[in-house]
Write a protein that holds these residues in place. Structure first.
Motif, PDB file in Angstrom:
ATOM      1  N   GLU A  68      20.474  -4.443  22.168  1.00 43.92           N
ATOM      2  CA  GLU A  68      21.069  -5.686  21.689  1.00 43.92           C
ATOM      3  C   GLU A  68      20.007  -6.513  20.958  1.00 43.92           C
ATOM      4  OE1 GLU A  68      22.697  -7.501  25.174  1.00 43.92           O
ATOM      5  OE2 GLU A  68      24.146  -5.886  25.528  1.00 43.92           O
ATOM      6  N   PRO A  69      20.399  -7.594  20.275  1.00 46.42           N
ATOM      7  CA  PRO A  69      19.426  -8.397  19.533  1.00 46.42           C
ATOM      8  C   PRO A  69      18.338  -8.991  20.436  1.00 46.42           C
ATOM      9  CG  PRO A  69      21.647  -8.919  18.819  1.00 46.42           C
ATOM     10  CD  PRO A  69      21.787  -8.036  20.019  1.00 46.42           C
ATOM     11  N   PHE A  70      17.164  -9.192  19.831  1.00 39.89           N
ATOM     12  CA  PHE A  70      16.054  -9.825  20.533  1.00 39.89           C
ATOM     13  C   PHE A  70      16.252 -11.338  20.574  1.00 39.89           C
ATOM     14  CE2 PHE A  70      13.888  -5.848  19.443  1.00 39.89           C
ATOM     15  CZ  PHE A  70      13.199  -5.595  20.609  1.00 39.89           C
ATOM     16  N   THR A  71      15.896 -11.927  21.695  1.00 40.30           N
ATOM     17  CA  THR A  71      15.940 -13.376  21.868  1.00 40.30           C
ATOM     18  C   THR A  71      14.611 -13.839  22.472  1.00 40.30           C
ATOM     19  OG1 THR A  71      16.955 -13.130  24.055  1.00 40.30           O
ATOM     20  CG2 THR A  71      18.440 -13.441  22.176  1.00 40.30           C
ATOM     21  N   PRO A  72      14.189 -15.082  22.208  1.00 38.35           N
ATOM     22  CA  PRO A  72      12.901 -15.557  22.733  1.00 38.35           C
ATOM     23  C   PRO A  72      12.880 -15.570  24.254  1.00 38.35           C
ATOM     24  CG  PRO A  72      13.695 -16.988  20.990  1.00 38.35           C
ATOM     25  CD  PRO A  72      14.829 -16.068  21.322  1.00 38.35           C
ATOM     26  N   VAL A  73      11.704 -15.316  24.798  1.00 38.72           N
ATOM     27  CA  VAL A  73      11.466 -15.357  26.237  1.00 38.72           C
ATOM     28  C   VAL A  73      10.551 -16.531  26.527  1.00 38.72           C
ATOM     29  CG1 VAL A  73      10.500 -14.147  28.221  1.00 38.72           C
ATOM     30  CG2 VAL A  73      11.751 -12.867  26.492  1.00 38.72           C
ATOM     31  N   ALA A  94      22.104  -0.764  33.633  1.00 37.17           N
ATOM     32  CA  ALA A  94      22.768  -1.944  33.076  1.00 37.17           C
ATOM     33  C   ALA A  94      21.733  -3.042  32.840  1.00 37.17           C
ATOM     34  CB  ALA A  94      23.856  -2.436  34.016  1.00 37.17           C
ATOM     35  N   GLY A  95      21.619  -3.493  31.592  1.00 38.01           N
ATOM     36  CA  GLY A  95      20.741  -4.618  31.280  1.00 38.01           C
ATOM     37  C   GLY A  95      19.268  -4.319  31.344  1.00 38.01           C
ATOM     38  N   TYR A  96      18.867  -3.080  31.003  1.00 36.94           N
ATOM     39  CA  TYR A  96      17.436  -2.778  30.965  1.00 36.94           C
ATOM     40  C   TYR A  96      16.763  -3.715  29.947  1.00 36.94           C
ATOM     41  CZ  TYR A  96      13.148  -0.086  31.319  1.00 36.94           C
ATOM     42  OH  TYR A  96      11.850   0.290  31.563  1.00 36.94           O
ATOM     43  N   ARG A  97      15.615  -4.252  30.324  1.00 37.78           N
ATOM     44  CA  ARG A  97      14.952  -5.297  29.544  1.00 37.78           C
ATOM     45  C   ARG A  97      13.788  -4.708  28.742  1.00 37.78           C
ATOM     46  NH1 ARG A  97      11.649 -10.386  32.073  1.00 37.78           N
ATOM     47  NH2 ARG A  97      12.277 -12.019  30.600  1.00 37.78           N
ATOM     48  N   VAL A  98      13.832  -4.882  27.426  1.00 39.65           N
ATOM     49  CA  VAL A  98      12.747  -4.452  26.546  1.00 39.65           C
ATOM     50  C   VAL A  98      12.049  -5.705  26.006  1.00 39.65           C
ATOM     51  CG1 VAL A  98      12.108  -3.202  24.456  1.00 39.65           C
ATOM     52  CG2 VAL A  98      13.967  -2.347  25.901  1.00 39.65           C
ATOM     53  N   LEU A  99      10.785  -5.899  26.382  1.00 39.02           N
ATOM     54  CA  LEU A  99      10.001  -7.059  25.969  1.00 39.02           C
ATOM     55  C   LEU A  99       9.150  -6.687  24.760  1.00 39.02           C
ATOM     56  CD1 LEU A  99       8.925  -8.120  29.534  1.00 39.02           C
ATOM     57  CD2 LEU A  99      10.263  -9.561  27.999  1.00 39.02           C
ATOM     58  N   SER A 100       9.139  -7.564  23.770  1.00 38.24           N
ATOM     59  CA  SER A 100       8.366  -7.348  22.560  1.00 38.24           C
ATOM     60  C   SER A 100       7.398  -8.502  22.352  1.00 38.24           C
ATOM     61  CB  SER A 100       9.292  -7.242  21.339  1.00 38.24           C
ATOM     62  OG  SER A 100       8.544  -7.223  20.133  1.00 38.24           O
ATOM     63  N   LYS A 101       6.125  -8.177  22.210  1.00 40.37           N
ATOM     64  CA  LYS A 101       5.125  -9.181  21.822  1.00 40.37           C
ATOM     65  C   LYS A 101       5.044  -9.133  20.297  1.00 40.37           C
ATOM     66  CE  LYS A 101       0.364 -10.683  22.562  1.00 40.37           C
ATOM     67  NZ  LYS A 101      -0.035 -10.665  21.121  1.00 40.37           N
ATOM     68  N   TYR A 102       5.514 -10.190  19.643  1.00 41.28           N
ATOM     69  CA  TYR A 102       5.671 -10.214  18.199  1.00 41.28           C
ATOM     70  C   TYR A 102       5.104 -11.509  17.644  1.00 41.28           C
ATOM     71  CZ  TYR A 102       7.950 -10.299  13.622  1.00 41.28           C
ATOM     72  OH  TYR A 102       8.211 -10.374  12.278  1.00 41.28           O
ATOM     73  N   GLN A 103       4.071 -11.389  16.809  1.00 40.51           N
ATOM     74  CA  GLN A 103       3.383 -12.536  16.226  1.00 40.51           C
ATOM     75  C   GLN A 103       2.976 -13.550  17.300  1.00 40.51           C
ATOM     76  OE1 GLN A 103       5.305 -14.173  12.750  1.00 40.51           O
ATOM     77  NE2 GLN A 103       5.566 -12.175  11.797  1.00 40.51           N
ATOM     78  N   GLN A 140      19.334  -3.283  26.875  1.00 35.61           N
ATOM     79  CA  GLN A 140      19.970  -2.015  26.544  1.00 35.61           C
ATOM     80  C   GLN A 140      20.473  -1.378  27.832  1.00 35.61           C
ATOM     81  OE1 GLN A 140      16.459  -0.291  24.586  1.00 35.61           O
ATOM     82  NE2 GLN A 140      16.303   1.208  26.244  1.00 35.61           N
ATOM     83  N   ASP A 141      21.285  -0.346  27.695  1.00 41.55           N
ATOM     84  CA  ASP A 141      21.960   0.211  28.863  1.00 41.55           C
ATOM     85  C   ASP A 141      21.347   1.509  29.366  1.00 41.55           C
ATOM     86  OD1 ASP A 141      22.669   1.995  26.897  1.00 41.55           O
ATOM     87  OD2 ASP A 141      24.837   1.598  26.991  1.00 41.55           O
ATOM     88  N   HIS A 142      20.059   1.746  29.027  1.00 41.74           N
ATOM     89  CA  HIS A 142      19.435   2.993  29.454  1.00 41.74           C
ATOM     90  C   HIS A 142      17.919   2.825  29.469  1.00 41.74           C
ATOM     91  CE1 HIS A 142      19.452   3.021  25.068  1.00 41.74           C
ATOM     92  NE2 HIS A 142      18.364   3.748  25.139  1.00 41.74           N
ATOM     93  N   SER A 143      17.258   3.749  30.161  1.00 46.75           N
ATOM     94  CA  SER A 143      15.798   3.758  30.189  1.00 46.75           C
ATOM     95  C   SER A 143      15.252   4.139  28.818  1.00 46.75           C
ATOM     96  CB  SER A 143      15.297   4.764  31.231  1.00 46.75           C
ATOM     97  OG  SER A 143      13.911   5.006  31.066  1.00 46.75           O
ATOM     98  N   PRO A 144      14.176   3.466  28.357  1.00 44.13           N
ATOM     99  CA  PRO A 144      13.574   3.833  27.073  1.00 44.13           C
ATOM    100  C   PRO A 144      12.690   5.078  27.159  1.00 44.13           C
ATOM    101  CG  PRO A 144      12.329   2.068  28.044  1.00 44.13           C
ATOM    102  CD  PRO A 144      13.489   2.314  28.973  1.00 44.13           C
ATOM    103  N   PHE A 145      12.467   5.564  28.370  1.00 46.85           N
ATOM    104  CA  PHE A 145      11.546   6.691  28.558  1.00 46.85           C
ATOM    105  C   PHE A 145      12.333   8.001  28.561  1.00 46.85           C
ATOM    106  CE2 PHE A 145       9.673   2.970  30.780  1.00 46.85           C
ATOM    107  CZ  PHE A 145       8.728   2.674  29.797  1.00 46.85           C
ATOM    108  N   ASP A 146      13.018   8.237  27.449  1.00 48.62           N
ATOM    109  CA  ASP A 146      13.888   9.402  27.330  1.00 48.62           C
ATOM    110  C   ASP A 146      13.414  10.361  26.250  1.00 48.62           C
ATOM    111  OD1 ASP A 146      14.460   7.894  25.109  1.00 48.62           O
ATOM    112  OD2 ASP A 146      16.628   7.842  25.407  1.00 48.62           O
ATOM    113  N   VAL A 147      12.084  10.386  26.039  1.00 43.43           N
ATOM    114  CA  VAL A 147      11.499  11.299  25.053  1.00 43.43           C
ATOM    115  C   VAL A 147      11.261  12.647  25.727  1.00 43.43           C
ATOM    116  CG1 VAL A 147       9.529  11.738  23.547  1.00 43.43           C
ATOM    117  CG2 VAL A 147      10.465   9.415  23.757  1.00 43.43           C
ATOM    118  N   VAL A 148      11.987  13.661  25.262  1.00 42.51           N
ATOM    119  CA  VAL A 148      11.919  14.996  25.860  1.00 42.51           C
ATOM    120  C   VAL A 148      10.734  15.784  25.302  1.00 42.51           C
ATOM    121  CG1 VAL A 148      13.200  17.159  26.176  1.00 42.51           C
ATOM    122  CG2 VAL A 148      14.407  14.970  26.248  1.00 42.51           C
ATOM    123  N   ALA A 149      10.390  15.536  24.050  1.00 40.70           N
ATOM    124  CA  ALA A 149       9.275  16.237  23.419  1.00 40.70           C
ATOM    125  C   ALA A 149       8.684  15.343  22.339  1.00 40.70           C
ATOM    126  CB  ALA A 149       9.742  17.568  22.824  1.00 40.70           C
TER     127      ALA A 149
END
Length: 443
Positions: A73-78, A240-249, A257-266
Motif C-alpha cells: 500500500e502507499p507509504f505514509t509518514p511515521v 495481515a498488515g506487515y509493516r515496511v519501513l523506509s528511511k527516505y531523505q 502489505q499482506d505478506h512477508s518481504p523475505f520471499d526471495v527463493v533465489a
C-alpha cells in the motif's frame, strides 16, 4: 534451517548465485529476466549503481521472488521514529574533544528502528553526499516489520548482544566483534534476544569497498575471502498488515502489505549484505623507527571523488604485536584534516584506559588536537623498547571522515552521556624541556 546452521558464501564483491535448497534450479538459465521464471517466480533487479557505471564498479542483484516488492500500500509518514535526523543545524558548532560514557540501554521493549539515535553527521542524502553516525539501543525484535534505507548503506557494529538479521538475500547472525553491511535498498529485519547496543555508520555517497593495498601487495588487512554473504532463504508467509519501513531523505515512512518481504527463493549478483569477523584482520605493523599511520588498520572505505580521500573509513585497533625501534609507540599527538569518531567494543583502549569505555565513544573534530593521556605518555616514554603484545582483550574502532561532523541535540545534550571533564586527561602532561646551558658572554 536454524540460526546455528546458517550457510554463507565467501568473498567480497563476488558475483554470487544462490538458491534455497527447497526449490532446486530456481535460478533461470540463459537469461536474467525470462518470459516465465521457474516455480512461477517474479524476476526483480536491485540496482546499487547507475546502469552505465563501469563494469568494475557496477553493482546489482537479480532476485527471484514469490511476489514482487511493489505489492504494498502507499507509504505514509511515521512519527515515532524521531531519534534519527539529518538536521545538522540543531547545535552550534563545537570543536572541543568529546567523550561519551556508555550509551544507556532503554527500559521496556524497544526495537532496532525505534532504538536508532543519530549522534553526528554531515551532508544530505538528497544530494547523495555525506554520512551519519548512529547508535542503536534496543531490547526487542522488530516483529512483523522490516526496514530499508533509501539514503545509503548501513555499516553495523554490535557492541553488546547478538543480532539476527534477516534480509531479502538470506539470514546473517552477527555477534560483537563482527560487523555487518546492509546495502542501500535491501530490506531487512533485526531480532535480538536481550539488551543490545552498537554503532551504525551510514554513508550516502556510494558503497563500502576494500582499501587499495599499494606497496603491501596482494595480501593483508581484511582479506576478501573472510567476508560472508548469506545463502538464499525464503519464507512464504501471509501476514495481515506487515509493516515496511523506509528511511527516505532522512525521514521515516511506512507501507503495509499482506505478506512477508523475505520471499526471495533465489538470487544472483554482487550487491548483497555481508558480515566480517574483525578477529580475521591481518595486522601489518613492524617498523625500524618512526610510527605507521592508522590508515594501515582500515577494514573498509567509502571513497570520495578525490583520490585517496574518504567520505568514511572504518578502522580498527585490534590486538597485535608492536615491534618498533626508536619511537613513541602509542598513537602520536595529532591534529587532523579528518573527523575521527571512535568507539570501543570491549576491553580497555590502550591510549585512554580510564576514559573510553565499551559502549561509549569519542569525537575529535577537524584540527582539534588529541592523543594519549598523561598516564599513557609517561608509561610509553619510559618503557623498554622490545617487542610487546598490545591491545590484548580489546577492540576499538574508528569512523574517520573527510567531512566536518556536526553533533545532534541528542548526541550533545539529550543522551546526558557527554563527559565535560574529558579535557582534563591531558592537563597533567608535564613540561620536560631542558634547554642547553648558556655560558657567560665574553666581555
Amino acid at each position: 534451517m536454524g540460526w546455528d546452521e546458517l550457510q554463507y558464501q565467501s568473498g567480497f564483491g563476488n558475483e554470487f548465485a544462490s538458491t534455497d535448497p527447497r526449490c532446486p534450479d530456481a535460478l533461470p538459465e540463459g537469461q536474467n529476466n525470462p518470459q516465465k521464471c521457474p516455480y512461477g517466480l517474479y524476476a526483480e533487479q536491485l540496482s546499487g549503481t547507475a546502469f552505465t557505471a563501469p563494469r568494475e564498479h557496477n553493482q546489482r542483484t537479480w532476485l527471484y521472488r514469490i511476489r514482487p516488492s511493489v505489492c504494498h500500500e502507499p507509504f505514509t509518514p511515521v512519527k515515532e521514529c524521531n531519534k534519527t535526523t539529518i538536521d545538522w543545524e540543531q547545535e552550534a558548532p563545537d570543536p572541543n574533544q568529546m567523550l561519551w560514557r556508555p550509551f544507556a540501554l532503554p527500559d521496556g521493549e524497544v526495537d532496532f528502528v525505534s532504538g536508532l539515535h543519530t549522534v553526528c553527521g554531515a551532508g544530505h542524502p538528497r544530494e547523495r553526499h555525506g554520512l551519519a553516525v548512529h547508535v542503536y539501543l534496543c531490547t526487542a525484535p522488530m516483529g512483523d516489520s522490516c526496514l530499508y534505507n533509501s539514503d545509503g548503506d548501513f555499516l553495523i557494529v554490535p557492541q553488546q548482544g547478538e543480532l539476527r538479521i534477516t534480509t531479502e538475500m538470506g539470514r546473517l547472525r552477527v555477534r560483537p566483534n563482527e560487523i555487518c553491511v546492509v546495502p542501500q535498498g535491501v530490506r531487512f529485519h533485526v531480532a535480538v534476544s536481550g539488551p543490545s547496543r552498537g554503532y551504525v555508520l551510514e554513508v550516502y555517497d556510494g558503497h563500502f569497498q576494500l582499501p587499495y593495498l599499494g606497496p603491501i601487495g596482494a595480501n593483508g588487512l581484511a582479506n576478501p575471502r573472510d567476508f560472508l554473504s548469506p545463502c538464499a532463504w525464503y519464507e512464504d508467509r501471509d501476514v495481515a498488515g506487515y509493516r515496511v519501513l523506509s528511511k527516505y531523505q532522512g525521514r521515516w515512512f511506512e507501507a503495509r502489505q499482506d505478506h512477508s518481504p523475505f520471499d526471495v527463493v533465489a538470487w544472483h549478483g554482487n550487491l548483497a549484505p555481508y558480515k566480517y569477523d574483525l578477529a580475521k584482520f591481518m595486522v601489518i605493523n613492524a617498523t625500524a623507527f618512526d610510527h605507521a599511520d592508522p590508515s594501515i588498520f582500515t577494514v573498509l572505505t567509502c571513497q570520495s571523488t578525490q583520490p585517496g580521500v574518504a567520505i568514511a573509513d572504518f578502522v580498527i585497533f585490534p590486538p597485535r604485536w608492536a615491534v618498533q625501534e626508536h619511537t613513541f609507540r602509542p598513537p602520536y599527538y595529532h591534529r587532523n584534516c579528518m573527523s575521527e569518531f571512535m568507539g570501543l567494543i570491549y576491553g580497555n583502549y590502550e591510549a585512554k584506559e580510564e576514559g573510553l569505555q565499551p559502549g561509549g565513544a569519542t569525537l575529535h573534530s577537524m584540527m582539534t588536537p588529541h592523543g594519549p593521556d598523561a598516564k599513557c605518555f609517561e608509561a610509553a616514554s619510559n618503557s623498554e623498547l622490545k617487542p610487546v603484545h598490545i591491545a590484548g582483550g580489546t577492540q576499538a574502532f574508528m569512523f574517520e571522515s573527510s567531512l566536518g561532523l556536526a553533533m545532534t541535540s541528542w548526541g550533545h545534550r539529550t543522551c546526558m552521556k557527554t563527559n565535560p571533564d574529558y579535557y582534563k586527561c591531558w592537563q597533567t602532561l608535564k613540561k620536560h624541556f631542558t634547554p642547553p646551558a648558556i655560558g657567560t658572554p665574553e666581555e
